[in-house]
Structure formats: structure tokens, C-alpha cells
Design an enzyme around this catalytic site. Structure first.
Site, PDB file in Angstrom:
ATOM      1  N   GLU A 263      -9.675  12.829   7.851  1.00 32.17           N
ATOM      2  CA  GLU A 263      -9.752  13.979   6.996  1.00 32.17           C
ATOM      3  C   GLU A 263     -10.867  14.376   7.617  1.00 32.17           C
ATOM      4  OE1 GLU A 263      -7.475  11.958   4.362  1.00 32.17           O
ATOM      5  OE2 GLU A 263      -6.814  13.685   3.238  1.00 32.17           O
TER       6      GLU A 263
ATOM      7  N   ASP B 111      -9.337  -0.022   2.253  1.00 35.96           N
ATOM      8  CA  ASP B 111      -8.392  -0.079   3.055  1.00 35.96           C
ATOM      9  C   ASP B 111      -8.515   0.772   4.639  1.00 35.96           C
ATOM     10  OD1 ASP B 111      -5.655  -0.794   4.252  1.00 35.96           O
ATOM     11  OD2 ASP B 111      -4.790   1.109   4.214  1.00 35.96           O
TER      12      ASP B 111
ATOM     13  N   LYS C 193      -4.061  -2.710  10.263  1.00 37.00           N
ATOM     14  CA  LYS C 193      -4.098  -2.262   8.552  1.00 37.00           C
ATOM     15  C   LYS C 193      -4.514  -3.713   8.396  1.00 37.00           C
ATOM     16  CE  LYS C 193      -3.679   2.142   7.461  1.00 37.00           C
ATOM     17  NZ  LYS C 193      -4.657   3.088   6.718  1.00 37.00           N
TER      18      LYS C 193
ATOM     19  N   GLN D 238      -3.626   2.095  15.240  1.00 37.97           N
ATOM     20  CA  GLN D 238      -2.071   2.381  14.049  1.00 37.97           C
ATOM     21  C   GLN D 238      -1.535   3.952  14.653  1.00 37.97           C
ATOM     22  OE1 GLN D 238      -4.227   4.368  10.553  1.00 37.97           O
ATOM     23  NE2 GLN D 238      -1.857   4.820   9.716  1.00 37.97           N
TER      24      GLN D 238
ATOM     25  N   ASP E 262       0.840  -0.892  -0.287  1.00 38.52           N
ATOM     26  CA  ASP E 262      -0.172   0.226   0.097  1.00 38.52           C
ATOM     27  C   ASP E 262       0.688   1.021   0.505  1.00 38.52           C
ATOM     28  OD1 ASP E 262      -2.494   1.494  -0.059  1.00 38.52           O
ATOM     29  OD2 ASP E 262      -2.926   1.169   1.805  1.00 38.52           O
TER      30      ASP E 262
ATOM     31  N   THR F 186      -8.809  -5.915   4.141  1.00 33.93           N
ATOM     32  CA  THR F 186      -8.703  -5.304   3.049  1.00 33.93           C
ATOM     33  C   THR F 186      -9.524  -5.199   2.085  1.00 33.93           C
ATOM     34  OG1 THR F 186      -6.508  -4.559   3.736  1.00 33.93           O
ATOM     35  CG2 THR F 186      -6.820  -3.823   1.313  1.00 33.93           C
TER      36      THR F 186
ATOM     37  N   GLU G  13      -8.676   4.145  -2.226  1.00 30.10           N
ATOM     38  CA  GLU G  13      -7.896   3.788  -3.132  1.00 30.10           C
ATOM     39  C   GLU G  13      -8.150   2.907  -4.301  1.00 30.10           C
ATOM     40  OE1 GLU G  13      -4.315   1.691  -0.656  1.00 30.10           O
ATOM     41  OE2 GLU G  13      -5.298   2.949   1.644  1.00 30.10           O
TER      42      GLU G  13
ATOM     43  N   GLU H   1     -10.425   4.155   3.996  1.00 26.71           N
ATOM     44  CA  GLU H   1      -9.867   4.608   2.610  1.00 26.71           C
ATOM     45  C   GLU H   1      -9.471   4.819   2.023  1.00 26.71           C
ATOM     46  OE1 GLU H   1      -5.692   3.941   4.404  1.00 26.71           O
ATOM     47  OE2 GLU H   1      -5.502   5.522   5.613  1.00 26.71           O
TER      48      GLU H   1
ATOM     49  N   ARG I 252      -7.498   3.053  13.790  1.00 25.90           N
ATOM     50  CA  ARG I 252      -6.693   5.550  13.528  1.00 25.90           C
ATOM     51  C   ARG I 252      -6.295   4.504  15.067  1.00 25.90           C
ATOM     52  NH1 ARG I 252      -5.859   6.033   8.804  1.00 25.90           N
ATOM     53  NH2 ARG I 252      -7.522   6.050   7.698  1.00 25.90           N
TER      54      ARG I 252
ATOM     55  N   HIS J 229      -3.308  13.515   1.121  1.00 26.54           N
ATOM     56  CA  HIS J 229      -3.735  12.885   2.037  1.00 26.54           C
ATOM     57  C   HIS J 229      -2.687  13.180   2.861  1.00 26.54           C
ATOM     58  CE1 HIS J 229      -5.081   9.497   4.398  1.00 26.54           C
ATOM     59  NE2 HIS J 229      -3.987   9.223   4.562  1.00 26.54           N
TER      60      HIS J 229
HETATM   61 MN    MN Z   1      -4.152   3.074   2.450  1.00 27.15          MN
END
Ligand code: MN
Length: 387
Positions: A339, A214, A234, A221, A106, A238, A182, A180, A218, A113
């Protein structure tokens, strides 16, 4: 057969693995709202049995020549009129994971971002770290937990950061479960170990493209990521869209990406337009919460593949690499809840109420594509940590 649905005509022809009725999983191509059994077509351009398999890896391993020939053969079949016995409504097949994922990487290729995350987590420093504009930053993810769209997502358990600096972590369900948005790129075989892929040859090794969610924990992480990067925050899941859109189908949407200043090192230079103009949407509980475009990505897929192999590392048929969260410059074009809620400060309206991060029972759908070439969608619903 009826006229193909927009987005799934001969311009697209995405590949998947499906189960027809109670049969064994096999390869299919999507035409309109139908899944076509590829093995039953008896295509001349691949060895017998290539498509009677539970993944597309054998087909992908045949290389670009075979990808192009199969596509041309399929267009001829469709223009001559496919027989109804080869076609089953997509609503009546079960879509499975289309590839056996070898390695999974990834990236972190969106400047918006990376800058937003930098501003939130390091408010007193430059948003971008010194390496960011010189190389596509990435990490090796967990291939075995890549799942197909529709797979329920269990909220992960894990260590959450201490409430006070110097305090002890707590253990429990992830409180800040995120998404996420992607793009994912499915690779064919690369050259032998020790031989990099030139950025200008990347197309030879790029089979197709999927949408990727993804899922990201948080709190986990944030506590774990220093110094070696993402790990358990993570690796729990996925999700990818079930139909792999061939890179050939995306050719009309290759455009110049953002200007890269400073100019990247020679091995990261690409002569042809290599960014993808692909409109994308994030839908949370039936509410569109973000609209963006893959063309915002600072680094393109050719550069990611060149960087990933510049040290001589190999890629193999079925390897997957993803772009990293795709965010645009505006508030309505951000690709993560981190975000969109600005670190949990602001709320996001949805049909199930206001959100900062995901609650159990929430459903996220990522969609993308153009009128002629749909990327389809990848969806997932959160189930509680207790299951
Ligand atoms: Mn990602």
C-alpha cells in the site's frame, strides 16, 4: 531495583520466555528493563513448576482466574520491592518464542487495507467483496513458522506469475517481499468441540496481545491465491514480539471501534467497547514509514474469536490469531509496503535508499503501545534467498 522504564511498570507486566545465562528456557515477566525469573518467585497462585518450562502454554492453560491472581501477586511483589537476585537486565537475556503456537489464524479486519488491496487488484470492481462487512474474513496459517522477533527472514523461493497472460510462471527468489503490520491475540483454552465462544465472553479466553509482522511474498501470493487463498506466499515466516502483553493491561485502552453498517449478525454483536486504542509504527531501515492505530480495525478481537468458533471449532491454550494488516485512512498510516508504494508505483525513502519492496539486508521494526503500556517491538532483517 531502579525505577521501572516507562511502558513496563505495574500497569503492563508482560510475559515472555527467556534464557538466563546458559540455563534452560523459562518464563519471565518484564519489569522496567529487567526480566524477572517467575519460577524463582515461588508464586502461590499457580502449581509448582508452571513457569519452569520452555513455553507459557501451561500457565495460559490455567485460565483467566490464574492469570488475574498471578498479576495481583506480581503487583504485590513489586510494590514490596523485588529482590535483585530475581532480576536480570533484558539486554543480558535471550528472548525466545513465548508460546508453542497451536493453531494460527490470520484475519483481514482492516477496511482500509481490504479496500486498498481491492482497488489495486480489481480496479474495475467494488473494492470490498460482498461478504466483507458481514464476517471477519480469515485463513488458517502455518503455526510452525511463527518465529520470535530478531529471527532473520530468508527471502522465499517460489513460482512467480507469468509475464504475459496465458504464459508460463517463472521460478526464483520472491521479487516483492513485503511486511504486514498486525496485532496478534494469544488464546487460552476454549469450550469443548461443538461449543462456540460468545462474543461477549471473548475476554475470558483472550490471554494477551503481541505485535505481528506477517511477512508476505506478493508475487508468489498473486499467482497462487485463487481459489483457496494465501499459502506459500505467507507460510515462510511470521514474526511476533517476545513479550506478551496481558489483555488485562490493555483494558484501559478498549474503545468503541468504527461504526459497523450493516449491523453484523447477532453472534458478532459485542456490548462493551472492544476495539483497542494502540498507536503503532512501521520502521524500515531506521526510518518511520508509517504511523497508525489499531483502533482503525473494523472487526475487533472479540468478534474474530466469536467468528472463529461459531461453527464449533475449538481454541486451545497457545493458539494465535492475528488481525490482518492494520492500515489507517491516510497515506502515512498504511501497514504494508504494497500500500505504501501503491503496488510498486511509488518509492519510499529510507536510510538505505528508496524502496518499493524489501531488499536483502533491510530491517523492519514494528513498534507500538502507550507511555504506560508498551507493546515492545518485533524486528526482522531480510537475508538473501541463497542465504
Ligand atoms: Mn496478514
Amino acid at each position: 531495583m531502579p525505577v521501572p522504564e516507562p511502558g513496563y511498570g505495574v500497569e503492563n507486566l508482560p510475559y515472555g520466555i527467556v534464557r538466563f545465562g546458559d540455563g534452560s528456557p523459562r518464563a519471565a515477566v518484564r519489569v522496567g528493563d529487567y526480566a524477572i525469573d517467575l519460577d524463582a518467585l515461588g508464586l502461590q497462585s499457580v502449581p509448582d513448576g508452571t513457569f519452569a518450562q520452555p513455553s507459557l502454554n501451561a500457565f495460559i492453560a490455567l485460565g483467566r482466574g490464574a492469570w488475574t491472581e498471578v498479576r495481583e501477586e506480581l503487583v504485590r511483589f513489586i510494590e514490596e520491592g523485588l529482590h535483585a537476585e530475581h532480576a536480570t537486565a533484558v539486554g543480558h537475556v535471550e528472548s525466545l518464542l513465548p508460546i508453542e503456537v497451536g493453531d494460527y489464524v490470520d484475519f483481514y479486519a482492516s477496511i482500509e487495507h481490504a479496500s486498498n488491496v481491492g482497488r489495486m487488484f480489481r480496479p474495475d470492481a467494488e473494492p470490498l467483496l460482498p461478504n466483507w462487512k458481514h464476517l471477519p474474513v480469515g485463513y488458517h496459517g502455518r503455526a510452525g513458522t511463527v518465529v520470535v522477533s530478531g529471527t532473520p527472514i530468508r527471502r522465499p523461493m517460489g513460482q512467480r506469475p507469468p509475464a504475459e497472460p496465458g504464459g508460463a510462471p517463472t521460478f526464483g527468489p520472491e521479487p516483492r517481499l513485503d511486511i504486514e503490520l498486525e496485532l496478534g491475540f494469544v488464546c487460552g483454552d476454549g469450550p469443548a468441540l461443538g461449543t462456540p465462544i460468545d462474543a461477549n465472553d471473548a475476554r475470558e479466553h483472550l490471554f494477551g496481545c503481541v505485535l505481528v509482522n506477517d511477512w508476505s511474498a506478493r508475487a508468489i501470493q498473486r499467482w497462487e491465491y485463487v481459489p483457496l487463498g494465501p499459502f506459500l506466499g505467507k507460510s515462510f515466516a511470521t514474526s511476533i514480539s517476545p513479550w506478551i502483553v496481558p489483555f488485562d493491561a490493555l483494558e484501559p485502552y478498549l474503545v468503541d471501534g468504527p461504526e459497523q453498517d450493516p449491523a453484523p449478525l447477532d453472534y458478532l454483536r459485542v456490548d462493551a467497547p472492544s476495539a483497542l486504542d494502540l498507536p503503532l509504527e512501521v520502521i524500515l531501515n531506521d526510518t518511520v514509514v508509517s504511523r497508525t492505530n489499531a483502533s482503525h480495525l473494523y472487526w475487533n478481537a472479540a468478534q474474530m474469536l466469536a467468528h472463529m468458533t461459531v461453527n464449533g471449532a475449538t481454541v486451545r491454550a497457545g493458539d494465535l490469531f492475528a488481525s490482518g494488516t492494520i492500515s489507517g485512512p491516510d497515506r502515512g498510516s498504511l501497514g504494508s509496503l504494497l500500500e505504501l508504494s501503491w503496488g510498486g508505483r511509488d518509492t519510499i525513502e529510507t536510510t538505505r535508499g528508496e524502496r518499493t519492496f524489501l531488499e536483502d539486508g533491510d530491517t523492519v521494526v514494528l513498534r507500538g503501545g502507550h507511555g504506560l503500556v508498551s507493546m515492545g517491538e518485533v524486528s526482522g532483517t531480510v537475508v538473501s534467498a541463497e542465504g
